[in-house]
Motif scaffolding. Structure first.
Motif, short mmCIF file in Angstrom:
data_model
loop_
_atom_site.label_atom_id
_atom_site.label_comp_id
_atom_site.label_asym_id
_atom_site.label_seq_id
_atom_site.Cartn_x
_atom_site.Cartn_y
_atom_site.Cartn_z
N TRP A 144 0.81 -1.14 -0.08
CA TRP A 144 -0.08 0.06 -0.10
C TRP A 144 0.71 1.20 -0.09
O TRP A 144 2.03 1.25 0.60
CB TRP A 144 -0.92 0.06 1.21
CG TRP A 144 -1.86 -1.10 1.42
CD1 TRP A 144 -3.26 -0.93 0.81
CD2 TRP A 144 -1.97 -2.50 1.85
NE1 TRP A 144 -3.75 -2.17 1.10
CE2 TRP A 144 -2.99 -3.15 1.79
CE3 TRP A 144 -0.41 -3.11 2.16
CZ2 TRP A 144 -3.26 -4.38 2.25
CZ3 TRP A 144 -0.64 -4.33 2.55
CH2 TRP A 144 -2.02 -5.00 2.51
N ILE A 183 -1.44 -10.29 7.15
CA ILE A 183 -2.63 -9.59 7.54
C ILE A 183 -3.56 -10.05 6.34
O ILE A 183 -3.31 -10.73 5.59
CB ILE A 183 -2.56 -8.12 7.56
CG1 ILE A 183 -1.93 -7.54 6.22
CG2 ILE A 183 -1.39 -7.67 8.45
CD1 ILE A 183 -2.07 -5.97 6.09
N PRO A 184 -4.83 -9.88 6.88
CA PRO A 184 -6.17 -10.16 5.73
C PRO A 184 -5.85 -9.54 4.51
O PRO A 184 -5.44 -8.45 4.14
CB PRO A 184 -7.37 -9.45 6.30
CG PRO A 184 -7.09 -9.36 7.95
CD PRO A 184 -5.52 -9.07 7.87
N ASP A 230 -7.80 -8.72 2.15
CA ASP A 230 -8.60 -7.89 1.64
C ASP A 230 -8.50 -6.54 2.38
O ASP A 230 -9.65 -5.54 2.37
CB ASP A 230 -10.24 -8.33 1.74
CG ASP A 230 -10.41 -8.46 3.31
OD1 ASP A 230 -9.66 -8.84 4.20
OD2 ASP A 230 -11.69 -8.84 3.32
N SER A 231 -7.49 -6.21 2.98
CA SER A 231 -7.32 -5.09 4.08
C SER A 231 -7.28 -3.69 2.93
O SER A 231 -6.55 -3.63 2.16
CB SER A 231 -6.04 -5.21 4.68
OG SER A 231 -6.28 -6.03 5.66
N ASP A 232 -8.32 -2.80 3.28
CA ASP A 232 -8.34 -1.46 2.61
C ASP A 232 -7.25 -0.41 3.33
O ASP A 232 -6.83 -0.97 4.52
CB ASP A 232 -9.56 -0.76 2.49
CG ASP A 232 -10.32 -0.82 3.83
OD1 ASP A 232 -9.66 -0.67 4.83
OD2 ASP A 232 -11.48 -0.44 3.64
N SER A 233 -7.00 0.66 2.94
CA SER A 233 -6.28 1.86 3.37
C SER A 233 -6.61 1.98 5.13
O SER A 233 -5.71 2.19 5.90
CB SER A 233 -6.32 2.97 2.86
OG SER A 233 -7.61 3.61 2.97
N GLU A 234 -7.94 2.02 5.41
CA GLU A 234 -8.21 2.14 6.81
C GLU A 234 -7.84 1.12 7.72
O GLU A 234 -7.51 1.10 8.69
CB GLU A 234 -9.90 2.61 6.87
CG GLU A 234 -10.34 3.70 6.30
CD GLU A 234 -11.87 3.89 6.42
OE1 GLU A 234 -12.29 3.02 7.03
OE2 GLU A 234 -12.05 5.18 5.96
N ARG A 235 -8.05 -0.05 7.15
CA ARG A 235 -7.69 -1.36 7.93
C ARG A 235 -6.17 -1.48 8.06
O ARG A 235 -5.78 -1.79 9.23
CB ARG A 235 -8.05 -2.42 6.97
CG ARG A 235 -7.73 -3.99 7.90
CD ARG A 235 -8.62 -4.31 8.97
NE ARG A 235 -8.51 -5.62 9.31
CZ ARG A 235 -9.32 -6.59 9.06
NH1 ARG A 235 -10.14 -6.21 8.03
NH2 ARG A 235 -9.07 -7.73 9.57
N VAL A 236 -5.29 -0.98 6.93
CA VAL A 236 -3.92 -0.89 7.21
C VAL A 236 -3.39 -0.08 8.31
O VAL A 236 -2.61 -0.23 8.88
CB VAL A 236 -3.18 -0.60 5.78
CG1 VAL A 236 -1.74 -0.22 5.80
CG2 VAL A 236 -3.36 -1.76 4.77
N VAL A 269 -4.13 -1.52 11.60
CA VAL A 269 -2.98 -2.57 11.63
C VAL A 269 -1.85 -2.23 12.09
O VAL A 269 -1.08 -2.61 13.01
CB VAL A 269 -3.10 -3.50 10.28
CG1 VAL A 269 -1.71 -4.50 10.36
CG2 VAL A 269 -4.12 -4.58 9.96
N THR A 276 -1.62 -1.60 15.80
CA THR A 276 -1.87 -2.51 16.71
C THR A 276 -0.47 -2.92 17.47
O THR A 276 0.60 -3.25 16.54
CB THR A 276 -2.22 -3.80 16.01
OG1 THR A 276 -3.47 -3.31 15.27
CG2 THR A 276 -2.76 -4.93 16.93
#
Length: 242
Positions: free
Chosen positions: A14, A125-126, A128-134, A137, A140
């Protein structure tokens, strides 16, 4: 398991640009997709190889000061070959990591000569992670304990056009082919645009009834109908890429 072209082909990336204490910088986040069916042994193997990948990039463990000028310099490693695709160089003889970028990222990094901060998560990591999920992550604690970071910049390969050189009227990149094509004419390393988002093709798989399933370096895939066409950017064959 060791670093291989197949493993690197599965590494997701990303990119974005963000203001830091030292000024604007390009960002790259690298991670391996997590497969829900993988057991703990497989996850440990992936973590170990991602650690080897971090070593090949000279990345160091993340600290609370890992921003701007406080990040270790890993040397020039970013090569932009189209407005939609860049390469992150590893050691000599090792395949480069393809990065799906966009014209805005390419223009600013090249024209402004921005530093590029590379973050690598050893934990998968999953896919299908989008920018918000990244973003979540990366914040974390368990991921941060397994994260490595370094600061890189553009490199100009021999014979390639220099990006953003003093006196230039704007950034330029080696010529790339732009066209629309059905799945039968799309090949690995092509960049396709789906829903306005660029994806780098890692494999094109023929399916029934003339359909083609495109697999991408970010871990996702897309199936084209036989007559469906996509906008394609094909990188130039310049420089030496493994």
């Amino acid at each position: 398991m060791t670093i291989s072209p197949e493993f690197i082909g599965r590494v997701m990336s990303w990119v974005w640009i963000e203001e830091t204490e030292a000024g604007p910088a390009g960002f790259v986040f690298l991670a391996h997709p997590r497969d829900p069916a993988e057991n703990l042994h497989r996850t440990a193997e992936v973590r170990d190889v991602m650690g080897e990948l971090a070593d090949a990039l000279w990345l160091v463990p993340l600290t609370s000061k890992s921003s701007g000028n406080d990040v270790a310099d890993i040397g020039p490693r970013v090569e932009i070959d189209t407005p939609y695709r860049a390469l992150l160089r590893l050691a000599d003889g090792m395949p480069s990591i393809p990065l799906a970028i966009g014209p805005d990222w390419a223009d600013r990094v090249s024209a402004e000569r921005l530093p590029v901060l590379v973050f690598l998560s050893a934990l998968p990591i999953p896919p299908d992670s989008d920018s918000e999920r990244v973003d979540l992550v990366m914040r974390t604690p368990i991921v941060q304990r397994h994260m490595r970071v370094g600061c890189t910049r553009l490199v100009t390969p021999a014979g390639a056009v220099q990006l953003g050189a003093p006196g230039d009227t704007g950034p330029s990149v080696p010529s790339a082919a732009h066209f629309r094509a059905t799945g039968q004419h799309i090949r690995p390393d092509d960049v396709v645009i789906i829903g306005g988002v660029p994806h780098i093709v890692s494999n094109a798989e023929n399916r029934a009834a003339g359909r083609v399933r495109l697999h991408f370096t970010d871990g996702n895939f897309y199936t084209l109908e036989a007559s469906q066409r996509l906008k394609v950017t094909r990188p130039p064959r310049v420089g030496t890429h493994a």
